[in-house]
Write an enzyme that holds these catalytic residues in place. Structure first.
Site, PDB file in Angstrom:
ATOM      1  N   TYR A  18       8.877 -30.230   4.514  1.00  0.00           N
ATOM      2  CA  TYR A  18       9.714 -29.136   5.002  1.00  0.00           C
ATOM      3  C   TYR A  18      10.258 -28.309   3.833  1.00  0.00           C
ATOM      4  CZ  TYR A  18      13.372 -26.574   7.391  1.00  0.00           C
ATOM      5  OH  TYR A  18      14.159 -25.562   7.875  1.00  0.00           O
ATOM      6  N   HIS A  22       9.505 -24.296   2.589  1.00  0.00           N
ATOM      7  CA  HIS A  22      10.564 -23.304   2.411  1.00  0.00           C
ATOM      8  C   HIS A  22      10.660 -22.787   0.980  1.00  0.00           C
ATOM      9  CE1 HIS A  22      11.524 -24.263   6.498  1.00  0.00           C
ATOM     10  NE2 HIS A  22      12.211 -23.126   6.507  1.00  0.00           N
ATOM     11  N   TYR A  41      20.739 -15.389   4.104  1.00  0.00           N
ATOM     12  CA  TYR A  41      20.279 -16.562   4.841  1.00  0.00           C
ATOM     13  C   TYR A  41      20.073 -17.723   3.873  1.00  0.00           C
ATOM     14  CZ  TYR A  41      17.394 -19.004   8.404  1.00  0.00           C
ATOM     15  OH  TYR A  41      16.870 -19.885   9.311  1.00  0.00           O
ATOM     16  N   TRP A  77       5.288 -18.985  12.834  1.00  0.00           N
ATOM     17  CA  TRP A  77       6.118 -19.806  11.939  1.00  0.00           C
ATOM     18  C   TRP A  77       6.830 -20.910  12.728  1.00  0.00           C
ATOM     19  CZ3 TRP A  77       6.646 -20.571   6.850  1.00  0.00           C
ATOM     20  CH2 TRP A  77       7.768 -21.255   6.401  1.00  0.00           C
TER      21      TRP A  77
END
Length: 107
Positions: A18, A22, A41, A77
């Site tokens: 993960y 990212h 973000y 996504w």
């Protein structure tokens, strides 16, 4: 500007993957987020229990969510990322997050 905090639960065995994804978010996904009002973000990970905390700012949360829901890249996504999360109950990750209550803000 609305400040939004949210929480999701990741699968412990998938944390490293993960994080890697990212570090290499698709450029068209980054562009779509910016275009639909997602600003500042950030994602934060507590590896001890696989809790993911997200934060972003937006002029209008519902408009930002609806804008992303209409983007093809977001659909791809979210489908790609779904296997990394627990407890989505058939929802996409961007639909399954728990919005957190903002109890303090220092400007």
């Amino acid at each position: 500007m609305e400040r939004v905090g949210f929480r999701l639960k990741l699968r412990k065995e998938k944390l490293d993957e993960y994080v890697l994804h990212h570090q290499n978010v698709w450029p068209e996904m980054l562009e779509a987020l910016s275009e639909t009002g997602w600003h500042n973000y950030s994602l934060f990970l507590d590896r001890s229990d696989a809790t993911l905390i997200g934060y972003f700012e937006t002029p209008d949360l519902q408009k930002a969510l609806d804008g992303m829901a209409a983007k093809d890249v977001n659909e791809r996504w979210q489908a790609f990322m779904a296997e990394y999360f627990e407890s989505l109950e058939g929802r996409r990750p961007d639909e399954g997050f728990l919005k957190l209550e903002n109890v303090f803000y220092l400007k």
